[in-house]
Design a protein around this motif. Sequence first.
Motif, PDB file in Angstrom:
ATOM      1  N   ILE A 186     -93.760  34.972  35.991  1.00 17.94           N
ATOM      2  CA  ILE A 186     -94.807  35.950  36.273  1.00 17.94           C
ATOM      3  C   ILE A 186     -95.852  35.297  37.175  1.00 17.94           C
ATOM      4  O   ILE A 186     -96.146  34.110  37.047  1.00 17.94           O
ATOM      5  CB  ILE A 186     -95.423  36.483  34.955  1.00 17.94           C
ATOM      6  N   LEU A 187     -96.391  36.082  38.098  1.00 16.68           N
ATOM      7  CA  LEU A 187     -97.255  35.545  39.144  1.00 16.68           C
ATOM      8  C   LEU A 187     -98.517  36.390  39.280  1.00 16.68           C
ATOM      9  O   LEU A 187     -98.447  37.615  39.276  1.00 16.68           O
ATOM     10  CB  LEU A 187     -96.486  35.541  40.473  1.00 16.68           C
ATOM     11  N   SER A 223     -89.787  32.368  44.357  1.00 21.75           N
ATOM     12  CA  SER A 223     -89.994  31.742  43.048  1.00 21.75           C
ATOM     13  C   SER A 223     -89.746  32.730  41.916  1.00 21.75           C
ATOM     14  O   SER A 223     -89.213  32.361  40.860  1.00 21.75           O
ATOM     15  CB  SER A 223     -91.419  31.185  42.943  1.00 21.75           C
ATOM     16  N   LEU A 224     -90.108  33.986  42.128  1.00 22.89           N
ATOM     17  CA  LEU A 224     -89.824  35.019  41.135  1.00 22.89           C
ATOM     18  C   LEU A 224     -88.339  35.376  41.147  1.00 22.89           C
ATOM     19  O   LEU A 224     -87.720  35.556  40.101  1.00 22.89           O
ATOM     20  CB  LEU A 224     -90.656  36.271  41.418  1.00 22.89           C
ATOM     21  N   ALA A 225     -87.773  35.462  42.348  1.00 20.61           N
ATOM     22  CA  ALA A 225     -86.378  35.887  42.466  1.00 20.61           C
ATOM     23  C   ALA A 225     -85.408  34.869  41.877  1.00 20.61           C
ATOM     24  O   ALA A 225     -84.407  35.249  41.263  1.00 20.61           O
ATOM     25  CB  ALA A 225     -86.038  36.139  43.939  1.00 20.61           C
ATOM     26  N   ASP A 226     -85.699  33.573  42.032  1.00 20.46           N
ATOM     27  CA  ASP A 226     -84.752  32.572  41.524  1.00 20.46           C
ATOM     28  C   ASP A 226     -85.054  32.119  40.092  1.00 20.46           C
ATOM     29  O   ASP A 226     -84.371  31.262  39.544  1.00 20.46           O
ATOM     30  CB  ASP A 226     -84.691  31.350  42.460  1.00 20.46           C
ATOM     31  N   GLY A 227     -86.102  32.696  39.479  1.00 22.04           N
ATOM     32  CA  GLY A 227     -86.396  32.409  38.085  1.00 22.04           C
ATOM     33  C   GLY A 227     -87.203  31.154  37.836  1.00 22.04           C
ATOM     34  O   GLY A 227     -87.451  30.803  36.680  1.00 22.04           O
ATOM     35  N   SER A 228     -87.638  30.474  38.899  1.00 23.13           N
ATOM     36  CA  SER A 228     -88.462  29.281  38.678  1.00 23.13           C
ATOM     37  C   SER A 228     -89.859  29.658  38.202  1.00 23.13           C
ATOM     38  O   SER A 228     -90.569  28.827  37.637  1.00 23.13           O
ATOM     39  CB  SER A 228     -88.537  28.438  39.954  1.00 23.13           C
ATOM     40  N   LEU A 248    -100.902  40.791  37.982  1.00 21.11           N
ATOM     41  CA  LEU A 248     -99.643  40.117  37.657  1.00 21.11           C
ATOM     42  C   LEU A 248     -98.437  40.878  38.193  1.00 21.11           C
ATOM     43  O   LEU A 248     -98.381  42.109  38.088  1.00 21.11           O
ATOM     44  CB  LEU A 248     -99.521  39.949  36.145  1.00 21.11           C
ATOM     45  N   VAL A 249     -97.484  40.148  38.748  1.00 20.68           N
ATOM     46  CA  VAL A 249     -96.231  40.735  39.229  1.00 20.68           C
ATOM     47  C   VAL A 249     -95.065  39.925  38.673  1.00 20.68           C
ATOM     48  O   VAL A 249     -95.193  38.729  38.406  1.00 20.68           O
ATOM     49  CB  VAL A 249     -96.168  40.769  40.772  1.00 20.68           C
ATOM     50  N   TRP A 250     -93.923  40.613  38.496  1.00 24.35           N
ATOM     51  CA  TRP A 250     -92.726  39.948  37.967  1.00 24.35           C
ATOM     52  C   TRP A 250     -91.506  40.792  38.294  1.00 24.35           C
ATOM     53  O   TRP A 250     -91.622  41.971  38.653  1.00 24.35           O
ATOM     54  CB  TRP A 250     -92.844  39.732  36.453  1.00 24.35           C
ATOM     55  N   LEU A 251     -90.344  40.190  38.183  1.00 24.44           N
ATOM     56  CA  LEU A 251     -89.093  40.923  38.370  1.00 24.44           C
ATOM     57  C   LEU A 251     -88.921  41.955  37.260  1.00 24.44           C
ATOM     58  O   LEU A 251     -89.052  41.620  36.074  1.00 24.44           O
ATOM     59  CB  LEU A 251     -87.900  39.975  38.344  1.00 24.44           C
ATOM     60  N   GLN A 252     -88.582  43.182  37.635  1.00 26.68           N
ATOM     61  CA  GLN A 252     -88.376  44.220  36.635  1.00 26.68           C
ATOM     62  C   GLN A 252     -87.303  43.817  35.626  1.00 26.68           C
ATOM     63  O   GLN A 252     -87.430  44.076  34.422  1.00 26.68           O
ATOM     64  CB  GLN A 252     -87.977  45.530  37.319  1.00 26.68           C
ATOM     65  N   THR A 253     -86.264  43.148  36.109  1.00 21.57           N
ATOM     66  CA  THR A 253     -85.172  42.733  35.217  1.00 21.57           C
ATOM     67  C   THR A 253     -85.568  41.572  34.313  1.00 21.57           C
ATOM     68  O   THR A 253     -84.807  41.202  33.423  1.00 21.57           O
ATOM     69  CB  THR A 253     -83.938  42.323  36.042  1.00 21.57           C
ATOM     70  N   ASN A 254     -86.756  41.016  34.541  1.00 22.99           N
ATOM     71  CA  ASN A 254     -87.237  39.913  33.704  1.00 22.99           C
ATOM     72  C   ASN A 254     -88.400  40.374  32.819  1.00 22.99           C
ATOM     73  O   ASN A 254     -89.277  39.591  32.478  1.00 22.99           O
ATOM     74  CB  ASN A 254     -87.685  38.746  34.599  1.00 22.99           C
ATOM     75  N   THR A 255     -88.374  41.652  32.425  1.00 19.47           N
ATOM     76  CA  THR A 255     -89.428  42.178  31.563  1.00 19.47           C
ATOM     77  C   THR A 255     -89.109  41.818  30.113  1.00 19.47           C
ATOM     78  O   THR A 255     -88.644  42.641  29.334  1.00 19.47           O
ATOM     79  CB  THR A 255     -89.571  43.705  31.726  1.00 19.47           C
ATOM     80  N   THR A 256     -89.356  40.579  29.766  1.00 24.18           N
ATOM     81  CA  THR A 256     -89.081  40.073  28.423  1.00 24.18           C
ATOM     82  C   THR A 256     -90.285  40.290  27.516  1.00 24.18           C
ATOM     83  O   THR A 256     -91.371  40.673  27.967  1.00 24.18           O
ATOM     84  CB  THR A 256     -88.775  38.569  28.480  1.00 24.18           C
ATOM     85  N   ALA A 257     -90.094  40.004  26.235  1.00 24.10           N
ATOM     86  CA  ALA A 257     -91.214  40.079  25.295  1.00 24.10           C
ATOM     87  C   ALA A 257     -92.320  39.117  25.711  1.00 24.10           C
ATOM     88  O   ALA A 257     -93.507  39.434  25.605  1.00 24.10           O
ATOM     89  CB  ALA A 257     -90.729  39.757  23.880  1.00 24.10           C
ATOM     90  N   ARG A 258     -91.936  37.945  26.195  1.00 28.84           N
ATOM     91  CA  ARG A 258     -92.935  36.965  26.634  1.00 28.84           C
ATOM     92  C   ARG A 258     -93.774  37.523  27.780  1.00 28.84           C
ATOM     93  O   ARG A 258     -95.004  37.392  27.790  1.00 28.84           O
ATOM     94  CB  ARG A 258     -92.247  35.668  27.069  1.00 28.84           C
ATOM     95  N   VAL A 259     -93.111  38.139  28.757  1.00 30.02           N
ATOM     96  CA  VAL A 259     -93.830  38.698  29.911  1.00 30.02           C
ATOM     97  C   VAL A 259     -94.743  39.841  29.471  1.00 30.02           C
ATOM     98  O   VAL A 259     -95.910  39.906  29.871  1.00 30.02           O
ATOM     99  CB  VAL A 259     -92.830  39.175  30.984  1.00 30.02           C
ATOM    100  N   ARG A 260     -94.228  40.727  28.628  1.00 31.09           N
ATOM    101  CA  ARG A 260     -95.051  41.867  28.180  1.00 31.09           C
ATOM    102  C   ARG A 260     -96.286  41.377  27.431  1.00 31.09           C
ATOM    103  O   ARG A 260     -97.396  41.896  27.633  1.00 31.09           O
ATOM    104  CB  ARG A 260     -94.225  42.794  27.287  1.00 31.09           C
ATOM    105  N   GLU A 261     -96.105  40.394  26.574  1.00 29.27           N
ATOM    106  CA  GLU A 261     -97.243  39.885  25.805  1.00 29.27           C
ATOM    107  C   GLU A 261     -98.230  39.130  26.691  1.00 29.27           C
ATOM    108  O   GLU A 261     -99.441  39.161  26.445  1.00 29.27           O
ATOM    109  CB  GLU A 261     -96.744  38.982  24.675  1.00 29.27           C
ATOM    110  N   PHE A 262     -97.733  38.472  27.731  1.00 27.00           N
ATOM    111  CA  PHE A 262     -98.651  37.774  28.635  1.00 27.00           C
ATOM    112  C   PHE A 262     -99.471  38.777  29.442  1.00 27.00           C
ATOM    113  O   PHE A 262    -100.666  38.568  29.661  1.00 27.00           O
ATOM    114  CB  PHE A 262     -97.880  36.844  29.573  1.00 27.00           C
TER     115      PHE A 262
END
Length: 304
Positions: free
Chosen positions: A144-145, A136-141, A270-284
């Motif tokens: 953050i988990l 789910s993290l890898a395919d972008g669905s 919380l875990v997430w794809l390193q390449t998906n470290t967006t502003a939204r993820v950082r703020e969450f």
Amino acid sequence: MLERYEIETFLTLADELHFGRTAEKLGVTTGRVSHVIKKLERRIGAALFERTSRVVRLTPIGRQLADDLAPVVAGMAEAVRRAVDAGRGVTGHLRVAFLGEWTAPTLLKAVSLFSRRHPDCEVSVHEVQLYNSRSSLADGSVDILLASYPFDGMANGPALLWESRVLAVSTAHPLANAVSVSLEALGDHPVVQYPAVTSAAFKRDRTPERTPSGRPVPKGPTGNTFSEMLTLVAMNKGVLPVGEHSRRYYPRPDLSYVPIHDAPPIERGLVWLQTNTTARVREFVRAATEANADHGPSMKAAAG
């Protein structure tokens, strides 16, 4: 005081160790690169690179300067990125998920604080299972988990939850009435296994291949979901180390949960794809850490 272009030229050459590639990367001539480096060396009073017709190397002083400057430049870039994010605001859609029912309240506290701070960003909440948490993290669905550590191959935030470990056994199992057990007990009974797609580091942490003394741990059957794994335990196909909250969220008349007195606590965050470290993820991540700041000390103490 070094100029920005001097720092950029020096660090690029320190990384490339080739004047031609450095010039190409910076969009200047090799003569310009050479001029900037010589000027910098005159200012410092020492050579920063050893140059021959075939190779370019950093001198010890050059290596030290590169090591000192790199984190400063990275910090400056991060500060600018944060300012840009703040200026633009956090918008769009953030997909957050939890793994395990008892983690949901912690995630929802983070969602509440994040949504108050960033009302223009839509947040959707999902539940994942063991078999699809990584995909789910890898395919972008999922962006953050909230899941158990370790979760190898992913970026992660600080731990938000802690709990002691217990051993799930069938009520017909010889250990069902024990006051507590040691991790050494895993060497005497088959251990139900997590799905093959589960993080390798996670499986080593939860279902180790050897006991602390080095004895092999026999492997039992594999389950695809946590409930399925507990059903295998209830069928007396094996035992399973789990978190103490399983008593509350997965109470079953055919299961017993026995404390493991020498196991470290389980950590979740919380875990997430390193390449998906967006502003939204950082703020969450920031909102989750602040919203659950009161969980750490008390739950760590309980887990100990």
